[in-house]
Design a protein around this motif. Structure first.
Motif, PDB file in Angstrom:
ATOM      1  N   TYR A 129       0.372  -1.308   0.147  1.00 48.28           N
ATOM      2  CA  TYR A 129       0.570  -0.150  -0.097  1.00 48.28           C
ATOM      3  C   TYR A 129       0.894   0.893  -0.183  1.00 48.28           C
ATOM      4  O   TYR A 129       1.879   0.908   0.710  1.00 48.28           O
ATOM      5  CB  TYR A 129      -0.986   0.185   1.401  1.00 48.28           C
ATOM      6  CG  TYR A 129      -1.868  -0.649   1.125  1.00 48.28           C
ATOM      7  CD1 TYR A 129      -1.735  -1.724  -0.064  1.00 48.28           C
ATOM      8  CD2 TYR A 129      -2.458  -1.701   2.596  1.00 48.28           C
ATOM      9  CE1 TYR A 129      -3.235  -2.591   0.108  1.00 48.28           C
ATOM     10  CE2 TYR A 129      -2.784  -2.936   2.293  1.00 48.28           C
ATOM     11  CZ  TYR A 129      -3.268  -3.254   1.274  1.00 48.28           C
ATOM     12  OH  TYR A 129      -3.952  -4.534   1.659  1.00 48.28           O
ATOM     13  N   TYR A 180     -15.470  -1.499   6.634  1.00 48.01           N
ATOM     14  CA  TYR A 180     -16.168  -2.716   5.969  1.00 48.01           C
ATOM     15  C   TYR A 180     -16.391  -3.410   7.619  1.00 48.01           C
ATOM     16  O   TYR A 180     -16.158  -3.311   8.420  1.00 48.01           O
ATOM     17  CB  TYR A 180     -14.882  -3.047   4.809  1.00 48.01           C
ATOM     18  CG  TYR A 180     -13.598  -3.933   5.790  1.00 48.01           C
ATOM     19  CD1 TYR A 180     -13.937  -5.033   6.498  1.00 48.01           C
ATOM     20  CD2 TYR A 180     -12.858  -2.932   5.863  1.00 48.01           C
ATOM     21  CE1 TYR A 180     -12.448  -5.259   6.838  1.00 48.01           C
ATOM     22  CE2 TYR A 180     -11.414  -3.329   6.390  1.00 48.01           C
ATOM     23  CZ  TYR A 180     -11.927  -4.406   7.175  1.00 48.01           C
ATOM     24  OH  TYR A 180     -10.201  -4.523   7.878  1.00 48.01           O
ATOM     25  N   PHE A 202     -11.266   0.577  -1.659  1.00 50.93           N
ATOM     26  CA  PHE A 202     -10.263   0.474  -2.492  1.00 50.93           C
ATOM     27  C   PHE A 202      -9.228   1.682  -3.339  1.00 50.93           C
ATOM     28  O   PHE A 202      -8.670   1.125  -3.366  1.00 50.93           O
ATOM     29  CB  PHE A 202     -11.143  -0.799  -3.663  1.00 50.93           C
ATOM     30  CG  PHE A 202     -11.176  -2.293  -3.178  1.00 50.93           C
ATOM     31  CD1 PHE A 202     -10.632  -3.605  -3.272  1.00 50.93           C
ATOM     32  CD2 PHE A 202     -12.942  -2.092  -2.387  1.00 50.93           C
ATOM     33  CE1 PHE A 202     -10.959  -4.839  -2.502  1.00 50.93           C
ATOM     34  CE2 PHE A 202     -12.884  -3.173  -2.060  1.00 50.93           C
ATOM     35  CZ  PHE A 202     -12.465  -4.478  -1.763  1.00 50.93           C
ATOM     36  N   ARG A 203     -10.131   2.294  -3.279  1.00 47.07           N
ATOM     37  CA  ARG A 203     -10.041   3.478  -3.710  1.00 47.07           C
ATOM     38  C   ARG A 203      -9.063   3.534  -2.852  1.00 47.07           C
ATOM     39  O   ARG A 203      -7.658   4.380  -2.650  1.00 47.07           O
ATOM     40  CB  ARG A 203     -10.498   4.989  -3.638  1.00 47.07           C
ATOM     41  CG  ARG A 203      -9.930   6.428  -4.286  1.00 47.07           C
ATOM     42  CD  ARG A 203     -10.865   7.204  -4.289  1.00 47.07           C
ATOM     43  NE  ARG A 203     -11.076   7.862  -2.826  1.00 47.07           N
ATOM     44  CZ  ARG A 203     -10.275   8.532  -2.162  1.00 47.07           C
ATOM     45  NH1 ARG A 203      -9.386   8.988  -2.372  1.00 47.07           N
ATOM     46  NH2 ARG A 203     -10.562   8.588  -0.826  1.00 47.07           N
ATOM     47  N   ILE A 207      -6.349  -0.075  -4.314  1.00 45.10           N
ATOM     48  CA  ILE A 207      -6.213  -1.707  -5.353  1.00 45.10           C
ATOM     49  C   ILE A 207      -7.458  -1.312  -6.450  1.00 45.10           C
ATOM     50  O   ILE A 207      -8.958  -0.436  -5.794  1.00 45.10           O
ATOM     51  CB  ILE A 207      -7.115  -3.003  -4.582  1.00 45.10           C
ATOM     52  CG1 ILE A 207      -5.754  -2.766  -3.207  1.00 45.10           C
ATOM     53  CG2 ILE A 207      -6.991  -3.856  -5.052  1.00 45.10           C
ATOM     54  CD1 ILE A 207      -6.804  -3.946  -2.475  1.00 45.10           C
ATOM     55  N   LEU A 209     -10.760  -1.488  -9.211  1.00 41.46           N
ATOM     56  CA  LEU A 209     -11.724  -2.171  -9.057  1.00 41.46           C
ATOM     57  C   LEU A 209     -12.219  -2.413 -10.353  1.00 41.46           C
ATOM     58  O   LEU A 209     -11.875  -1.216 -11.681  1.00 41.46           O
ATOM     59  CB  LEU A 209     -12.459  -1.850  -8.269  1.00 41.46           C
ATOM     60  CG  LEU A 209     -12.585  -2.119  -6.681  1.00 41.46           C
ATOM     61  CD1 LEU A 209     -13.843  -1.012  -6.487  1.00 41.46           C
ATOM     62  CD2 LEU A 209     -13.000  -3.045  -6.632  1.00 41.46           C
ATOM     63  N   LEU A 254      -9.450 -11.254  -5.825  1.00 42.74           N
ATOM     64  CA  LEU A 254      -8.242 -10.552  -5.594  1.00 42.74           C
ATOM     65  C   LEU A 254      -7.291 -11.767  -4.992  1.00 42.74           C
ATOM     66  O   LEU A 254      -7.581 -12.023  -4.059  1.00 42.74           O
ATOM     67  CB  LEU A 254      -8.958  -9.602  -4.568  1.00 42.74           C
ATOM     68  CG  LEU A 254      -7.784  -8.477  -3.990  1.00 42.74           C
ATOM     69  CD1 LEU A 254      -8.499  -7.296  -5.194  1.00 42.74           C
ATOM     70  CD2 LEU A 254      -9.050  -7.822  -2.678  1.00 42.74           C
ATOM     71  N   GLN A 258      -2.446  -8.438  -1.687  1.00 39.48           N
ATOM     72  CA  GLN A 258      -3.479  -6.957  -2.701  1.00 39.48           C
ATOM     73  C   GLN A 258      -3.958  -6.933  -1.237  1.00 39.48           C
ATOM     74  O   GLN A 258      -4.075  -5.517  -0.991  1.00 39.48           O
ATOM     75  CB  GLN A 258      -4.478  -7.223  -3.363  1.00 39.48           C
ATOM     76  CG  GLN A 258      -3.984  -7.150  -5.141  1.00 39.48           C
ATOM     77  CD  GLN A 258      -4.553  -7.331  -6.249  1.00 39.48           C
ATOM     78  OE1 GLN A 258      -5.368  -8.452  -6.263  1.00 39.48           O
ATOM     79  NE2 GLN A 258      -4.831  -6.326  -7.262  1.00 39.48           N
ATOM     80  N   TRP A 259      -4.678  -8.493  -0.457  1.00 39.94           N
ATOM     81  CA  TRP A 259      -5.255  -7.126   0.507  1.00 39.94           C
ATOM     82  C   TRP A 259      -4.408  -7.614   1.348  1.00 39.94           C
ATOM     83  O   TRP A 259      -4.486  -8.994   2.191  1.00 39.94           O
ATOM     84  CB  TRP A 259      -6.483  -8.559   0.649  1.00 39.94           C
ATOM     85  CG  TRP A 259      -7.321  -8.218   2.676  1.00 39.94           C
ATOM     86  CD1 TRP A 259      -6.996  -8.603   2.896  1.00 39.94           C
ATOM     87  CD2 TRP A 259      -8.156  -6.985   2.056  1.00 39.94           C
ATOM     88  NE1 TRP A 259      -8.313  -8.001   3.986  1.00 39.94           N
ATOM     89  CE2 TRP A 259      -8.927  -7.121   3.789  1.00 39.94           C
ATOM     90  CE3 TRP A 259      -8.246  -5.822   1.742  1.00 39.94           C
ATOM     91  CZ2 TRP A 259      -9.555  -6.085   4.506  1.00 39.94           C
ATOM     92  CZ3 TRP A 259      -9.259  -4.750   2.108  1.00 39.94           C
ATOM     93  CH2 TRP A 259      -9.893  -4.986   3.105  1.00 39.94           C
ATOM     94  N   TRP A 268     -14.946  -9.616  -0.508  1.00 42.45           N
ATOM     95  CA  TRP A 268     -15.175  -8.204  -0.451  1.00 42.45           C
ATOM     96  C   TRP A 268     -16.855  -7.873  -1.497  1.00 42.45           C
ATOM     97  O   TRP A 268     -17.053  -8.126  -2.075  1.00 42.45           O
ATOM     98  CB  TRP A 268     -14.160  -7.003  -0.515  1.00 42.45           C
ATOM     99  CG  TRP A 268     -12.955  -8.068  -0.509  1.00 42.45           C
ATOM    100  CD1 TRP A 268     -13.111  -7.300   1.035  1.00 42.45           C
ATOM    101  CD2 TRP A 268     -12.315  -9.006  -0.322  1.00 42.45           C
ATOM    102  NE1 TRP A 268     -11.673  -7.457   1.699  1.00 42.45           N
ATOM    103  CE2 TRP A 268     -11.039  -8.621   0.683  1.00 42.45           C
ATOM    104  CE3 TRP A 268     -11.979  -9.306  -0.699  1.00 42.45           C
ATOM    105  CZ2 TRP A 268     -10.508  -9.548   0.570  1.00 42.45           C
ATOM    106  CZ3 TRP A 268     -10.894 -10.772  -1.191  1.00 42.45           C
ATOM    107  CH2 TRP A 268     -10.047 -10.150  -0.200  1.00 42.45           C
ATOM    108  N   VAL A 270     -18.439  -4.743  -2.095  1.00 41.60           N
ATOM    109  CA  VAL A 270     -18.949  -4.530  -2.995  1.00 41.60           C
ATOM    110  C   VAL A 270     -20.012  -3.314  -3.047  1.00 41.60           C
ATOM    111  O   VAL A 270     -21.184  -3.899  -4.585  1.00 41.60           O
ATOM    112  CB  VAL A 270     -17.181  -3.587  -3.736  1.00 41.60           C
ATOM    113  CG1 VAL A 270     -17.282  -2.151  -4.413  1.00 41.60           C
ATOM    114  CG2 VAL A 270     -16.389  -4.174  -3.668  1.00 41.60           C
TER     115      VAL A 270
END
Length: 477
Positions: A129, A180, A202-203, A207, A209, A254, A258-259, A268, A270
C-alpha cells in the motif's frame, strides 16, 4: 607365588582374551603401567587393577579394530568405532558444518512455508500500500486491550453508527474514510466470510476495481476462497452467485498480496454508499482512514478513538510479542540446564562463541517462523497462540546449550567415547564423573557428576603433541 608373579600371571591370562595381533602391544602397555603401580601403590590396589585388565581386554576385543583375513570362513564382523576411528557417518550433527547446514535448512523450510500461507506472509513481507504510515485503523477498544500496549487486536471494534457520526463531524480532517463490515454469508452449501464495504476502501488501498454497474453490488473473491469453494472455476468471473438469497455479480479475484489487512476474509461485497448507510447502526466493523494532518481527538460512548498505523496494527505488534515470548523462554533456561558449563577453558577460543551465536540465531528464526506458520494454519493470529513461543524457545535453547557443552572447542565436533570414572561414594577422596574425548585428538572434557567446591563445572584439558600419532589417521580423513 609372590605378589609380583601373580600380577604378571593375571595380565598374561587377560591377554588371552585378545586377538593374537593385539596381545603384544596390549601386554607391553599393561606391564609398563604395572611397574609404576608397584612402585607407588599398596599390593591390594595393584591386584585389583590387574583384575580390571580382564574387563579392559574384553572391551578391546569387542570394540578394537579387527584385522581382516582372506579366509572365506572369516566370521569377524565390523565393530563399532573406537577412539582411533572416525565418528559414525549417521551422526549428521557431529560436524559443525553439518549442524549449521541442518539448522539453515530448517529455517529456510519454515520461511518458505510462511511465504505460502497468506497470514504469515502478510506479517513478514512489506505492504504494497502507498504511504502506509498515513493509513490508519480506527479502533474503539472496549476490552482493555489498549493499542499502546502493543497487543494485536484483530476484532471489529467500531459500530457503523459511530463511524457515520465521525465521518460527518471530522470528515474534512481525513483524506479518505472507509468502513467494512465482516459478516458470514451463505453461498449454496458454503459459508463465506464476506466484508460488506464501499468502493472508497479500495481507493484508499490503491486497489483497482472492475467497472461496477449502477445500483448493483460487485463481489470480489479471495484466491483461497475461489480455490476452496469454487474449485478455481474460470467461468465464475462475470457470472452471478447467490449470497444469502441475493444475487451478486462476481467481478474478479483478489490476490493475497493485494489484501494484507488483519482479517481472514473470503470475499468483499462492494456496494454503493447508499447501501452501506442502510446497514444496522450497531454493525461492528473496521474503519480505515488516510490522514491528511494531525488526527483529531475523539471521545465517544464506546471509548476514546485510537488511530493505529497499519504496520503498528498487525506487523510490529506480532514481532514484539514474539520477541518478548522468546526472551521469556530464555529467562527460564537456567531452570532446566546449567549455563556455567559453557566456560572454564584454558584459553580464549573465539570460534566456539561464533558457532554458539550462529546456532542461536538460526534457532531463533526457526522458532519464530514455526510459530507464525502454526498461527497461520490455525486460522488467525491471536496473542494466545504465541504463548507456544516461550516453550519452544526454552526447549530449543536448552538443546543449543547442551550441544555446545559436548563439543570440542578446537574443531567444534561432538565429543565421543564417554567413560565413567570414579565412584560417587568417594566424593571427598577423588574426582568422579564422565570423560569424553575429541576424536581428532584435541583434548579431554571432564564433567563432574555432582558439582563440588573444587570442581563446580566441566573442564577441558588439551592433549599434548605426544598424542598426535594415535589420531593421525582420523586427522588425515
Amino acid at each position: 607365588m609372590n605378589r609380583a608373579a601373580l600380577h604378571r600371571a593375571l595380565l598374561r591370562g587377560a591377554s588371552l582374551l585378545l586377538h593374537q595381533h593385539q596381545r603384544a602391544e596390549w601386554l607391553a602397555e599393561w606391564r609398563s603401567e604395572l611397574w609404576h603401580a608397584e612402585q607407588d601403590s599398596p599390593g591390594a590396589k595393584v591386584t585389583a587393577s590387574c583384575l580390571g585388565a580382564f574387563r579392559d581386554a574384553f572391551w578391546l576385543r569387542r570394540h578394537g579394530p579387527i584385522r581382516r583375513s582372506w579366509n572365506l570362513l572369516h566370521l569377524d564382523t565390523p565393530a563399532p568405532p573406537a577412539i582411533s576411528e572416525p565418528a559414525p557417518e549417521w551422526m549428521l550433527l557431529e560436524s559443525p558444518v553439518w549442524c549449521l547446514s541442518v539448522l539453515t535448512l530448517l529455517a529456510a523450510t519454515a520461511f518458505y512455508v510462511a511465504l505460502t500461507l497468506p497470514t504469515s506472509r502478510n506479517v513478514i513481507l512489506a505492504s504494497s500500500y502507498p504511504d502506509e504510515r498515513n493509513l490508519v485503523i480506527l479502533d474503539f477498544d472496549r476490552t482493555a486491550k489498549a493499542n499502546a500496549s502493543g497487543l494485536f487486536n484483530p476484532f471489529p471494534s467500531i459500530p457503523l453508527g459511530e463511524f457515520s457520526a465521525l465521518k460527518e463531524s471530522f470528515g474534512n480532517r481525513f483524506a479518505g474514510l472507509a468502513f467494512y463490515w465482516p459478516i458470514q454469508m451463505r453461498a449454496g452449501t458454503s459459508h463465506l466470510n464476506i466484508a460488506r464495504t464501499s468502493p472508497e476502501l479500495f481507493r484508499l488501498l490503491n486497489i483497482p476495481l472492475p467497472a461496477m454497474r449502477p445500483h448493483e453490488s460487485s463481489l470480489l473473491l479471495s484466491r483461497a476462497a475461489w480455490h476452496k469453494h469454487f474449485a478455481d472455476d474460470p467461468h465464475l468471473i462475470g457470472h452471478r452467485i447467490q449470497l444469502n438469497g441475493q444475487s451478486s455479480f462476481v467481478s474478479g479475484i483478489l490476490s493475497e498480496s493485494q489484501w494484507t489487512l488483519s482479517s481472514n476474509l473470503d470475499g468483499w461485497l462492494v456496494e454503493d454508499e447508499t447501501a452501506i448507510s442502510s446497514l444496522p447502526a450497531d454493525a461492528q466493523g473496521f474503519a480505515l482512514a488516510r490522514l491528511s494532518g494531525t488526527p483529531p481527538t475523539v471521545n465517544a460512548a464506546s471509548g476514546r478513538l485510537s488511530f493505529v498505523a497499519l504496520p503498528d496494527h498487525g506487523r510490529w505488534p506480532v514481532f514484539r510479542f514474539l520477541l518478548f515470548e522468546f526472551c521469556f523462554g530464555c529467562l527460564l533456561l537456567p531452570i532446566t540446564t546449567s549455563l556455567l558449563s559453557l566456560g572454564d577453558y584454558p584459553r580464549a577460543m573465539p570460534a566456539r562463541w561464533l558457532f554458539l551465536g550462529a546456532k542461536t540465531i538460526l534457532v531463533f528464526l526457526i522458532v519464530l517462523l514455526s510459530v507464525l506458520d502454526l498461527a497461520s494454519l490455525w486460522g488467525s493470529i491471536e496473542p494466545g497462540i504465541f504463548g507456544l513461543t516461550a516453550f519452544a524457545a526454552l526447549f530449543a535453547m536448552r538443546w543449543v546449550i547442551r550441544d555446545q557443552q559436548r563439543r570440542c572447542p578446537v574443531c567444534l565436533r561432538l565429543l565421543a567415547n564417554p567413560v565413567r570414572i570414579g565412584q560417587s561414594s568417594h566424593i571427598l577422596l577423588e574426582w568422579h564423573g564422565t570423560e569424553l574425548i575429541c576424536l581428532r585428538g584435541h583434548g579431554l572434557l571432564h564433567i563432574p557428576e555432582r558439582p563440588t567446591i573444587w570442581f563446580t563445572r566441566q573442564r577441558w584439558m588439551d592433549l599434548g603433541p605426544s598424542w598426535n600419532e594415535l589420531f593421525s589417521d582420523i586427522r588425515a580423513n
